[in-house]
Design a protein around this motif. Structure first.
Motif, PDB file in Angstrom:
ATOM      1  N   ILE A 193      46.611  49.175  54.068  1.00 53.28           N
ATOM      2  CA  ILE A 193      47.195  49.599  52.739  1.00 53.28           C
ATOM      3  C   ILE A 193      47.599  48.249  52.184  1.00 53.28           C
ATOM      4  O   ILE A 193      47.324  48.206  50.861  1.00 53.28           O
ATOM      5  N   SER A 194      48.275  47.272  52.760  1.00 51.02           N
ATOM      6  CA  SER A 194      48.581  45.841  52.200  1.00 51.02           C
ATOM      7  C   SER A 194      47.391  45.214  51.823  1.00 51.02           C
ATOM      8  O   SER A 194      47.564  44.692  50.625  1.00 51.02           O
ATOM      9  N   ARG A 195      46.399  45.343  52.134  1.00 54.51           N
ATOM     10  CA  ARG A 195      44.995  44.710  51.631  1.00 54.51           C
ATOM     11  C   ARG A 195      44.347  45.434  50.402  1.00 54.51           C
ATOM     12  O   ARG A 195      44.171  44.614  49.659  1.00 54.51           O
ATOM     13  N   LEU A 196      44.493  46.720  50.433  1.00 50.19           N
ATOM     14  CA  LEU A 196      44.246  47.454  49.316  1.00 50.19           C
ATOM     15  C   LEU A 196      44.911  47.029  47.900  1.00 50.19           C
ATOM     16  O   LEU A 196      44.666  46.719  47.005  1.00 50.19           O
ATOM     17  N   GLN A 197      46.384  46.956  48.331  1.00 44.53           N
ATOM     18  CA  GLN A 197      47.246  46.617  47.267  1.00 44.53           C
ATOM     19  C   GLN A 197      47.158  45.152  46.810  1.00 44.53           C
ATOM     20  O   GLN A 197      47.165  44.904  45.637  1.00 44.53           O
ATOM     21  N   TYR A 198      46.887  44.409  47.837  1.00 41.93           N
ATOM     22  CA  TYR A 198      46.747  42.879  47.174  1.00 41.93           C
ATOM     23  C   TYR A 198      45.295  42.569  46.481  1.00 41.93           C
ATOM     24  O   TYR A 198      45.212  42.031  45.309  1.00 41.93           O
ATOM     25  N   HIS A 199      44.459  43.343  46.836  1.00 40.33           N
ATOM     26  CA  HIS A 199      43.153  43.463  46.135  1.00 40.33           C
ATOM     27  C   HIS A 199      43.001  44.069  44.527  1.00 40.33           C
ATOM     28  O   HIS A 199      42.935  43.423  43.732  1.00 40.33           O
ATOM     29  N   PHE A 200      43.819  45.113  44.537  1.00 40.40           N
ATOM     30  CA  PHE A 200      44.345  45.782  43.285  1.00 40.40           C
ATOM     31  C   PHE A 200      45.180  45.063  42.209  1.00 40.40           C
ATOM     32  O   PHE A 200      45.168  44.915  41.337  1.00 40.40           O
ATOM     33  N   ASP A 201      46.022  44.297  42.901  1.00 43.21           N
ATOM     34  CA  ASP A 201      47.135  43.447  42.068  1.00 43.21           C
ATOM     35  C   ASP A 201      46.238  42.063  41.687  1.00 43.21           C
ATOM     36  O   ASP A 201      46.543  41.706  40.532  1.00 43.21           O
ATOM     37  N   ASP A 202      45.197  41.897  42.540  1.00 42.56           N
ATOM     38  CA  ASP A 202      44.493  40.838  42.192  1.00 42.56           C
ATOM     39  C   ASP A 202      43.755  41.163  40.858  1.00 42.56           C
ATOM     40  O   ASP A 202      43.370  40.520  39.616  1.00 42.56           O
ATOM     41  N   CYS A 203      43.091  42.236  40.827  1.00 43.67           N
ATOM     42  CA  CYS A 203      42.096  43.074  39.631  1.00 43.67           C
ATOM     43  C   CYS A 203      43.316  43.078  38.372  1.00 43.67           C
ATOM     44  O   CYS A 203      42.786  42.949  37.106  1.00 43.67           O
ATOM     45  N   ARG A 204      44.405  43.556  38.751  1.00 45.24           N
ATOM     46  CA  ARG A 204      45.352  43.790  37.573  1.00 45.24           C
ATOM     47  C   ARG A 204      45.574  42.338  36.986  1.00 45.24           C
ATOM     48  O   ARG A 204      45.741  42.579  35.505  1.00 45.24           O
ATOM     49  N   GLU A 205      45.842  41.421  37.616  1.00 46.14           N
ATOM     50  CA  GLU A 205      46.283  40.027  36.941  1.00 46.14           C
ATOM     51  C   GLU A 205      44.694  39.066  36.388  1.00 46.14           C
ATOM     52  O   GLU A 205      44.850  38.677  35.385  1.00 46.14           O
ATOM     53  N   ASN A 206      43.666  39.453  37.124  1.00 44.63           N
ATOM     54  CA  ASN A 206      42.465  38.537  36.812  1.00 44.63           C
ATOM     55  C   ASN A 206      41.334  39.542  36.451  1.00 44.63           C
ATOM     56  O   ASN A 206      40.410  38.929  35.923  1.00 44.63           O
ATOM     57  N   GLY A 207      41.617  40.741  36.198  1.00 41.92           N
ATOM     58  CA  GLY A 207      40.399  41.667  35.812  1.00 41.92           C
ATOM     59  C   GLY A 207      39.645  42.304  36.783  1.00 41.92           C
ATOM     60  O   GLY A 207      39.524  41.660  37.866  1.00 41.92           O
ATOM     61  N   ARG A 208      39.038  43.258  36.551  1.00 39.43           N
ATOM     62  CA  ARG A 208      38.152  44.027  37.458  1.00 39.43           C
ATOM     63  C   ARG A 208      36.841  43.202  37.405  1.00 39.43           C
ATOM     64  O   ARG A 208      36.303  42.879  36.197  1.00 39.43           O
ATOM     65  N   GLU A 209      36.228  43.037  38.306  1.00 40.22           N
ATOM     66  CA  GLU A 209      34.740  42.756  38.580  1.00 40.22           C
ATOM     67  C   GLU A 209      33.647  43.626  38.225  1.00 40.22           C
ATOM     68  O   GLU A 209      33.604  44.428  39.027  1.00 40.22           O
ATOM     69  N   VAL A 210      32.766  43.165  37.257  1.00 41.73           N
ATOM     70  CA  VAL A 210      31.417  43.986  37.096  1.00 41.73           C
ATOM     71  C   VAL A 210      30.499  42.915  36.800  1.00 41.73           C
ATOM     72  O   VAL A 210      30.477  41.778  36.598  1.00 41.73           O
ATOM     73  N   VAL A 211      29.322  43.970  36.719  1.00 39.91           N
ATOM     74  CA  VAL A 211      28.003  42.861  36.343  1.00 39.91           C
ATOM     75  C   VAL A 211      27.480  43.723  34.933  1.00 39.91           C
ATOM     76  O   VAL A 211      27.389  44.860  34.916  1.00 39.91           O
TER      77      VAL A 211
END
Length: 316
Positions: A193-211
């Motif tokens: 769970i902590s790894r999931l939340q860390y990833h989502f927190d990064d998306c919140r701060e730095n944006g979601r990654e797309v192509v």
């Protein structure tokens, strides 16, 4: 009185902001491809002469009681930790209510083909942030039973793994799969769970990654990415727009020709201005509007998945 109302409004706004910042990612649990293949829940088709395969989720949830018990247990474990869920079975039902669409779409850009996977098709409905894939097997040694499992969390937009857990539970006399699974995974859930939340927190701060891919219709119009508008090539105009609209100007231009531009690691805001979740298609539509409004350039949005979209310039 007016001052107290203003203070109350400000406190409410701060509380709402804090709630939004603390939002957990939306999860959807699905069986791994290997699990589907081994049990015959697998569709085979041809894509431009190549034999391809895709999981048959609908048949899996209909025919495998064990799978539904396992998904239900993982859903409960995630829900207990505050994660909103997209249920696989309900997502399949919603998907079948839609008008049937071809699973393969061939673009008009030469040499480019887009495959819509079963998971992409489902997740366009569910709009999960994280896909949790599960593989499991039931073990029996004498009177004792255990479950061997593999959990893999993937970013639903990129397909990149962001967390994982695997192992075999301690053999016990119980034979109930949900109980065995919970006993096997519970010791690993907090780290998962902590790894999931860390990833989502990064998306919140730095944006979601797309192509984002930009192509050109071969319709004889003479317009391509080297065409000039106001003294700048179209490719330069598009790249400048990307720089102005991505989070912290984060994107990588991995390919540029007169007919194709490929932008990878494009970081887009999690939410649109109206507060709704944003995907690659929604972000690319803003580029389409910009090109049409400022330069009179028409384009088509071809979006097979949440994390990938193709803008084709020349026609709508």
């Amino acid at each position: 009185m007016k001052l107290r109302l203003i203070n109350a409004f400000l406190m409410l706004a701060v509380a709402c902001t804090a709630f939004a910042q603390g939002k957990n990612p939306k999860i959807m649990v699905v069986p791994m491809d290997t699990w589907c293949q081994e049990r015959g829940f697998w569709n085979v088709y041809k894509n431009q002469g190549e034999i391809k395969g895709t999981p048959n989720y609908e048949q899996a949830v209909q025919d495998s009681r064990e799978l539904m018990l396992v998904i239900s247990k993982i859903n409960n474990l995630m829900s207990d930790r505050g994660f909103p869920l997209a249920d696989l079975s309900q997502s399949i039902k919603n998907n079948t209510r839609r008008t049937a669409r071809n699973t393969l779409t061939t673009s008009k850009t030469p040499g480019s083909s887009l495959a819509v996977s079963a998971l992409d098709e489902l997740n366009r409905q569910a709009k999960a942030d994280i896909i949790v894939e599960v593989d499991f097997s039931y073990n029996t040694v004498g009177p004792k039973h255990s479950v061997t499992y593999n959990l893999r969390a993937l970013d639903a937009y990129t397909g990149k793994q962001v967390a994982g857990a695997d192992g075999t539970g301690t053999p016990t006399f119980t034979s109930e799969i949900p109980v065995l699974l919970e006993e096997a995974v519970v010791g690993h859930m907090d780290n998962f769970i902590s790894r999931l939340q860390y990833h989502f927190d990064d998306c919140r701060e730095n944006g979601r990654e797309v192509v984002i891919e930009v192509g050109v219709f071969d319709n004889g119009s003479g317009t391509d990415l080297e065409s000039e508008y106001d003294g700048s090539e179209l490719s330069e105009i598009i790249e400048n727009w990307m720089a102005e609209n991505t989070v912290k100007h984060q994107f990588l231009t991995s390919e540029t020709t007169e007919s194709i531009m490929l932008f990878e690691n494009v970081r887009i805001p999690l939410l649109k201005e109206n507060g709704m979740p944003q995907d690659a298609s929604g972000f690319a539509n803003e580029l389409r509007k910009f090109l049409r409004t400022k330069y009179g350039i028409e384009s088509k949005n071809n979006s097979p998945s949440l994390g990938y979209t193709q803008i084709i310039i020349g026609e709508k």
